[in-house]
Design a protein around this motif. Structure first.
Motif, PDB file in Angstrom:
ATOM      1  N   ILE A   5      83.425 -44.947 108.681  1.00 14.14           N
ATOM      2  CA  ILE A   5      83.983 -44.160 109.782  1.00 14.14           C
ATOM      3  C   ILE A   5      83.219 -44.401 111.086  1.00 14.14           C
ATOM      4  O   ILE A   5      83.773 -44.283 112.172  1.00 14.14           O
ATOM      5  N   ASN A   6      81.957 -44.786 110.995  1.00  9.19           N
ATOM      6  CA  ASN A   6      81.153 -45.039 112.194  1.00  9.19           C
ATOM      7  C   ASN A   6      81.622 -46.268 112.972  1.00  9.19           C
ATOM      8  O   ASN A   6      81.202 -46.471 114.114  1.00  9.19           O
ATOM      9  N   TYR A   7      82.483 -47.084 112.379  1.00  7.56           N
ATOM     10  CA  TYR A   7      82.979 -48.283 113.039  1.00  7.56           C
ATOM     11  C   TYR A   7      84.354 -48.068 113.687  1.00  7.56           C
ATOM     12  O   TYR A   7      84.854 -48.963 114.378  1.00  7.56           O
ATOM     13  N   LEU A   8      84.936 -46.900 113.478  1.00 14.12           N
ATOM     14  CA  LEU A   8      86.258 -46.608 114.026  1.00 14.12           C
ATOM     15  C   LEU A   8      86.258 -46.781 115.537  1.00 14.12           C
ATOM     16  O   LEU A   8      85.369 -46.275 116.228  1.00 14.12           O
ATOM     17  N   TYR A   9      87.248 -47.533 116.026  1.00  9.19           N
ATOM     18  CA  TYR A   9      87.455 -47.835 117.453  1.00  9.19           C
ATOM     19  C   TYR A   9      86.400 -48.770 118.045  1.00  9.19           C
ATOM     20  O   TYR A   9      86.271 -48.861 119.251  1.00  9.19           O
ATOM     21  N   HIS A  10      85.677 -49.482 117.206  1.00 13.45           N
ATOM     22  CA  HIS A  10      84.691 -50.467 117.669  1.00 13.45           C
ATOM     23  C   HIS A  10      85.150 -51.872 117.284  1.00 13.45           C
ATOM     24  O   HIS A  10      85.894 -52.057 116.315  1.00 13.45           O
ATOM     25  N   GLU A  39      88.101 -45.273  97.331  1.00 13.80           N
ATOM     26  CA  GLU A  39      87.129 -45.836  98.266  1.00 13.80           C
ATOM     27  C   GLU A  39      87.578 -45.606  99.706  1.00 13.80           C
ATOM     28  O   GLU A  39      88.777 -45.597  99.990  1.00 13.80           O
ATOM     29  N   ASP A  40      86.606 -45.469 100.611  1.00 15.64           N
ATOM     30  CA  ASP A  40      86.915 -45.485 102.035  1.00 15.64           C
ATOM     31  C   ASP A  40      87.448 -46.866 102.389  1.00 15.64           C
ATOM     32  O   ASP A  40      87.100 -47.864 101.755  1.00 15.64           O
ATOM     33  N   SER A  41      88.278 -46.920 103.427  1.00 14.17           N
ATOM     34  CA  SER A  41      88.765 -48.210 103.905  1.00 14.17           C
ATOM     35  C   SER A  41      88.953 -48.170 105.410  1.00 14.17           C
ATOM     36  O   SER A  41      89.070 -47.096 106.001  1.00 14.17           O
ATOM     37  N   ILE A  42      88.955 -49.357 106.009  1.00 15.50           N
ATOM     38  CA  ILE A  42      89.252 -49.497 107.421  1.00 15.50           C
ATOM     39  C   ILE A  42      90.310 -50.580 107.578  1.00 15.50           C
ATOM     40  O   ILE A  42      90.480 -51.421 106.702  1.00 15.50           O
ATOM     41  N   ALA A  43      91.013 -50.531 108.697  1.00 16.84           N
ATOM     42  CA  ALA A  43      91.980 -51.574 109.027  1.00 16.84           C
ATOM     43  C   ALA A  43      91.639 -52.085 110.420  1.00 16.84           C
ATOM     44  O   ALA A  43      91.343 -51.299 111.319  1.00 16.84           O
ATOM     45  N   ILE A  44      91.661 -53.416 110.555  1.00 15.55           N
ATOM     46  CA  ILE A  44      91.305 -54.016 111.834  1.00 15.55           C
ATOM     47  C   ILE A  44      92.466 -54.838 112.395  1.00 15.55           C
ATOM     48  O   ILE A  44      93.289 -55.353 111.655  1.00 15.55           O
ATOM     49  N   ARG A  45      92.483 -54.921 113.719  1.00 15.32           N
ATOM     50  CA  ARG A  45      93.360 -55.844 114.426  1.00 15.32           C
ATOM     51  C   ARG A  45      92.526 -57.077 114.744  1.00 15.32           C
ATOM     52  O   ARG A  45      91.415 -56.949 115.247  1.00 15.32           O
ATOM     53  N   THR A  46      93.041 -58.254 114.454  1.00 14.42           N
ATOM     54  CA  THR A  46      92.283 -59.483 114.688  1.00 14.42           C
ATOM     55  C   THR A  46      93.080 -60.452 115.548  1.00 14.42           C
ATOM     56  O   THR A  46      94.315 -60.450 115.517  1.00 14.42           O
ATOM     57  N   PRO A  47      92.371 -61.305 116.301  1.00 12.61           N
ATOM     58  CA  PRO A  47      93.071 -62.359 117.035  1.00 12.61           C
ATOM     59  C   PRO A  47      93.736 -63.366 116.085  1.00 12.61           C
ATOM     60  O   PRO A  47      94.733 -63.975 116.431  1.00 12.61           O
ATOM     61  N   GLN A  48      93.190 -63.504 114.862  1.00 11.50           N
ATOM     62  CA  GLN A  48      93.750 -64.450 113.897  1.00 11.50           C
ATOM     63  C   GLN A  48      95.167 -64.069 113.461  1.00 11.50           C
ATOM     64  O   GLN A  48      95.978 -64.912 113.156  1.00 11.50           O
ATOM     65  N   LYS A  49      95.424 -62.763 113.387  1.00 18.38           N
ATOM     66  CA  LYS A  49      96.726 -62.279 112.897  1.00 18.38           C
ATOM     67  C   LYS A  49      97.248 -61.231 113.862  1.00 18.38           C
ATOM     68  O   LYS A  49      97.178 -60.027 113.596  1.00 18.38           O
ATOM     69  N   LYS A  50      97.793 -61.678 114.973  1.00 20.25           N
ATOM     70  CA  LYS A  50      98.263 -60.773 116.028  1.00 20.25           C
ATOM     71  C   LYS A  50      99.347 -59.835 115.514  1.00 20.25           C
ATOM     72  O   LYS A  50     100.257 -60.253 114.811  1.00 20.25           O
ATOM     73  N   GLY A  51      99.214 -58.563 115.870  1.00 19.22           N
ATOM     74  CA  GLY A  51     100.213 -57.566 115.506  1.00 19.22           C
ATOM     75  C   GLY A  51     100.128 -57.067 114.076  1.00 19.22           C
ATOM     76  O   GLY A  51     100.941 -56.254 113.663  1.00 19.22           O
ATOM     77  N   VAL A  52      99.147 -57.552 113.324  1.00 14.00           N
ATOM     78  CA  VAL A  52      99.014 -57.175 111.914  1.00 14.00           C
ATOM     79  C   VAL A  52      97.680 -56.465 111.712  1.00 14.00           C
ATOM     80  O   VAL A  52      96.653 -56.901 112.220  1.00 14.00           O
ATOM     81  N   LEU A  53      97.699 -55.369 110.981  1.00 12.12           N
ATOM     82  CA  LEU A  53      96.463 -54.701 110.589  1.00 12.12           C
ATOM     83  C   LEU A  53      96.024 -55.255 109.243  1.00 12.12           C
ATOM     84  O   LEU A  53      96.834 -55.378 108.319  1.00 12.12           O
ATOM     85  N   ILE A  54      94.754 -55.580 109.137  1.00 16.19           N
ATOM     86  CA  ILE A  54      94.195 -56.075 107.879  1.00 16.19           C
ATOM     87  C   ILE A  54      93.275 -54.997 107.338  1.00 16.19           C
ATOM     88  O   ILE A  54      92.332 -54.577 108.013  1.00 16.19           O
ATOM     89  N   GLU A  55      93.562 -54.537 106.121  1.00 15.90           N
ATOM     90  CA  GLU A  55      92.799 -53.436 105.531  1.00 15.90           C
ATOM     91  C   GLU A  55      91.718 -53.969 104.598  1.00 15.90           C
ATOM     92  O   GLU A  55      91.936 -54.922 103.847  1.00 15.90           O
ATOM     93  N   PHE A  56      90.558 -53.331 104.685  1.00 18.04           N
ATOM     94  CA  PHE A  56      89.427 -53.657 103.822  1.00 18.04           C
ATOM     95  C   PHE A  56      88.934 -52.382 103.152  1.00 18.04           C
ATOM     96  O   PHE A  56      88.576 -51.423 103.835  1.00 18.04           O
ATOM     97  N   SER A  57      88.907 -52.391 101.830  1.00 22.65           N
ATOM     98  CA  SER A  57      88.254 -51.308 101.088  1.00 22.65           C
ATOM     99  C   SER A  57      86.759 -51.552 101.132  1.00 22.65           C
ATOM    100  O   SER A  57      86.299 -52.687 101.331  1.00 22.65           O
ATOM    101  N   GLU A  58      86.015 -50.494 100.927  1.00 18.42           N
ATOM    102  CA  GLU A  58      84.553 -50.584 100.975  1.00 18.42           C
ATOM    103  C   GLU A  58      84.006 -51.700 100.078  1.00 18.42           C
ATOM    104  O   GLU A  58      83.131 -52.450 100.484  1.00 18.42           O
TER     105      GLU A  58
END
Length: 67
Positions: A5-10, A39-58
């Motif tokens: 959660i500490n990485y949210l919006y970073h 598990e906690d998870s986050i989803a990121i926006r990347t330049p590699q995959k524009k418009g797609v969120l990539i989710e990572f579990s802990e």
């Protein structure tokens, strides 16, 4: 890890368990109680995959740091 959660919006750099490196912006955090795998998870926006969120579990994250 327990602190995703500490990485949210970073902007972050993630190394996944397959040693792939991902650069992106953390757009979403899901706590363990909201995930089927418990598990906690986050989803990121990347330049590699524009418009797609990539989710990572802990457990899929080998390392993470703010970019």
């Amino acid at each position: 890890m327990g602190d995703l959660i500490n990485y949210l919006y970073h902007d972050v750099i993630i190394i996944d368990t397959d040693n792939n490196e991902w650069h992106g912006h953390v757009a979403l955090f899901d706590p363990s109680e909201d995930n089927d795998n418990g598990e906690d998870s986050i989803a990121i926006r990347t330049p590699q995959k524009k418009g797609v969120l990539i989710e990572f579990s802990e457990s899929e994250i080998k390392s993470i740091k703010k970019d």
